[in-house]
Enzyme design. Structure first.
Site, PDB file in Angstrom:
ATOM      1  N   LYS A 116      33.272  39.194  38.512  1.00  0.00           N
ATOM      2  CA  LYS A 116      32.368  39.949  39.392  1.00  0.00           C
ATOM      3  C   LYS A 116      32.116  41.290  38.712  1.00  0.00           C
ATOM      4  O   LYS A 116      32.342  42.369  39.287  1.00  0.00           O
ATOM      5  CB  LYS A 116      33.024  40.088  40.780  1.00  0.00           C
ATOM      6  CG  LYS A 116      32.109  40.615  41.870  1.00  0.00           C
ATOM      7  CD  LYS A 116      31.023  39.640  42.282  1.00  0.00           C
ATOM      8  CE  LYS A 116      30.093  40.301  43.288  1.00  0.00           C
ATOM      9  NZ  LYS A 116      28.863  39.539  43.524  1.00  0.00           N
ATOM     10  N   ASP A 131      41.494  30.467  43.005  1.00  0.00           N
ATOM     11  CA  ASP A 131      42.046  29.817  44.193  1.00  0.00           C
ATOM     12  C   ASP A 131      40.914  29.176  44.994  1.00  0.00           C
ATOM     13  O   ASP A 131      40.954  27.999  45.370  1.00  0.00           O
ATOM     14  CB  ASP A 131      42.763  30.894  45.034  1.00  0.00           C
ATOM     15  CG  ASP A 131      43.649  30.295  46.114  1.00  0.00           C
ATOM     16  OD1 ASP A 131      43.690  29.052  46.230  1.00  0.00           O
ATOM     17  OD2 ASP A 131      44.281  31.067  46.849  1.00  0.00           O
ATOM     18  N   TYR A 141      46.812  38.969  44.112  1.00  0.00           N
ATOM     19  CA  TYR A 141      47.938  38.401  44.871  1.00  0.00           C
ATOM     20  C   TYR A 141      49.253  39.109  44.549  1.00  0.00           C
ATOM     21  O   TYR A 141      50.210  39.024  45.313  1.00  0.00           O
ATOM     22  CB  TYR A 141      48.084  36.896  44.602  1.00  0.00           C
ATOM     23  CG  TYR A 141      46.958  36.066  45.187  1.00  0.00           C
ATOM     24  CD1 TYR A 141      45.980  36.640  45.984  1.00  0.00           C
ATOM     25  CD2 TYR A 141      46.870  34.703  44.950  1.00  0.00           C
ATOM     26  CE1 TYR A 141      44.947  35.896  46.514  1.00  0.00           C
ATOM     27  CE2 TYR A 141      45.833  33.942  45.482  1.00  0.00           C
ATOM     28  CZ  TYR A 141      44.873  34.555  46.255  1.00  0.00           C
ATOM     29  OH  TYR A 141      43.849  33.809  46.779  1.00  0.00           O
ATOM     30  N   ASP A 175      29.964  34.630  42.837  1.00  0.00           N
ATOM     31  CA  ASP A 175      29.122  34.126  43.927  1.00  0.00           C
ATOM     32  C   ASP A 175      28.161  33.060  43.408  1.00  0.00           C
ATOM     33  O   ASP A 175      27.968  32.010  44.028  1.00  0.00           O
ATOM     34  CB  ASP A 175      28.374  35.275  44.628  1.00  0.00           C
ATOM     35  CG  ASP A 175      27.827  36.314  43.656  1.00  0.00           C
ATOM     36  OD1 ASP A 175      28.212  36.307  42.473  1.00  0.00           O
ATOM     37  OD2 ASP A 175      26.990  37.142  44.079  1.00  0.00           O
ATOM     38  N   ASP A 207      39.657  24.853  44.821  1.00  0.00           N
ATOM     39  CA  ASP A 207      39.662  24.004  46.017  1.00  0.00           C
ATOM     40  C   ASP A 207      38.267  23.470  46.301  1.00  0.00           C
ATOM     41  O   ASP A 207      38.095  22.321  46.718  1.00  0.00           O
ATOM     42  CB  ASP A 207      40.184  24.779  47.235  1.00  0.00           C
ATOM     43  CG  ASP A 207      41.695  24.654  47.373  1.00  0.00           C
ATOM     44  OD1 ASP A 207      42.327  24.151  46.429  1.00  0.00           O
ATOM     45  OD2 ASP A 207      42.233  25.050  48.421  1.00  0.00           O
TER      46      ASP A 207
END
Ligand code: NAD
Length: 354
Positions: A190, A246, A140, A222, A250
């Site tokens: 990852k 993020d 980000y 994943d 959620d």
């Protein structure tokens, strides 16, 4: 004597902060907590009072406080303001000014509310996991970034970048939190594809030597997404970067099915924190006494545990909330169409249960 800065903000913010203050007052009056509070204009209320969503006076008070408890910001009346003056900008600025790099997003679910989840109740009853998300780095904020013309077509690009020191501090923050819980930490990355994740994993393993009591595991992002919806109770604390966090936080939040119940925190390396409910200012119900104050009251419990080190008081609040829910009291958002109480009554019930 601890100092807490209160930022009620907009919409239902003042209503829910008022209930958290009642709880704080009860802890001071009856249980020996030594605390002073001060209230400051922030968000849309900051714009109204001082022409800025984060007035200088508010920022100075937050810097001087041991911790900050916020309600929520935003509302339709502020949407026409220029971007930098919008309430949500105040929130981004205060996190940046106080260097709050560690975002704590718990997902907890009382057995009585398990029906609200989109998962089967037996998978989520008594859920209690904590996602620690790096908040000020990663893709980000990384450069180079942009959209440019290459070989006759537009190309968009971003950079996922983490330095060793950034990984070290978020890892320490997560290990510290694991030490206050069940001492199990799962680092999500990852590393099978991304070099930035390879470094992440290496540094997390290095920091784990400082925390021999914490059991460290690793999971690819994943798989972590799958495991969160397959068997979320396998986790205690998860730590991950900005982008993965993020998405996963959620996802975990929705396991609980009820936005009015979820607290959060953002911490800096001094242990100072900004504590707030995950939900927004709910302008559709503001002023009607229908807001659920429990996410804010549970944010106060986090504040006591993570910034003030007052775990016994935090436990006391969490136990009181459980007791109130077990008694059947519900605000409209968690009443599933049944009988409901007002915001004030919910706050009073938590105080009585303390
Ligand atoms: P919201 O979270 O405010 O509301 C979504 C829905 O959930 C609404 O129907 C609302 O009534 C309900 N709800 C939320 N909190 C509740 C509570 N405590 N009790 C009962 N019901 C509750 O999200 P939104 O409607 O998308 O945004 C409204 C405003 O809040 C916008 O201005 C947005 O920018 C702002 N916002 C602020 C924050 C923050 O302050 N951290 C976070 C998200 C949104």
């Amino acid at each position: 004597m601890y100092k807490i800065a209160l930022l009620p903000g907009d919409g239902i913010g003042p209503e829910i902060i008022a209930e958290a203050v009642k709880v704080l007052d009860a802890l001071s009056r009856d249980h020996g907590l030594k605390v002073t509070t001060s209230e400051h204009a922030f968000g849309g209320a900051g714009w109204d009072a001082a022409g800025n969503p984060l007035p200088e006076e508010t920022l100075a008070a937050c810097r001087a406080a041991d911790a900050v408890l916020m309600g929520a910001v935003g509302g339709p009346q502020y949407e026409a303001l220029e971007r930098d003056m919008r309430p949500e900008r105040g929130l981004l600025r205060i996190r940046a000014e106080l260097d709050m790099f560690s975002n704590l997003r718990p997902a907890m679910l009382a057995p009585e509310l398990a029906d609200a989840s989109s998962l089967k109740p037996h998978l989520v009853a008594d859920l209690d996991i904590m996602i620690v998300r790096e908040l000020t780095g990663g893709i980000y904020f990384g450069g180079p970034r942009g959209i440019e013309e290459r070989d006759g077509q537009r190309v968009g690009f971003n950079t996922m970048v983490y330095s060793e020191s950034e990984i070290e501090r978020i890892a320490r923050s997560a290990f510290d939190i694991a030490m206050k819980r069940d001492k199990r930490l799962c680092s999500v990355d990852k590393a099978n594809v991304l070099e930035v994740s390879e470094l992440w994993r290496e540094v997390v393993i290095k920091i784990s030597a400082e925390y021999p009591e914490v059991e460290l595991t690793h999971m690819y992002v994943d798989n972590a997404a799958m495991q969160l919806v397959r068997d979320p109770r396998q986790f205690d604390v998860m730590v991950t970067g900005n982008l993965f966090g993020d998405v996963l936080s959620d996802c975990a939040a929705m396991l609980t099915g009820s936005i009015g119940m979820l607290p959060s925190a953002s911490l800096n390396s001094a242990g100072q924190g900004l504590y707030e409910p995950v939900h927004g200012s709910a302008p559709d119900i503001a002023g009607e006494g229908k807001a659920n104050p429990l996410a804010t009251i549970l944010s106060l419990a986090m504040l006591l545990r993570y910034s003030l080190g007052e775990s016994a008081h935090a436990d006391r609040i969490e136990a009181a909330v459980k007791k109130v829910l077990a008694s059947g009291l519900r605000t409209p958002d968690i009443a599933a169409g049944g009988a409901s109480c007002r915001c004030i009554e919910m706050g009073d019930a938590v105080v009585a249960a303390l």
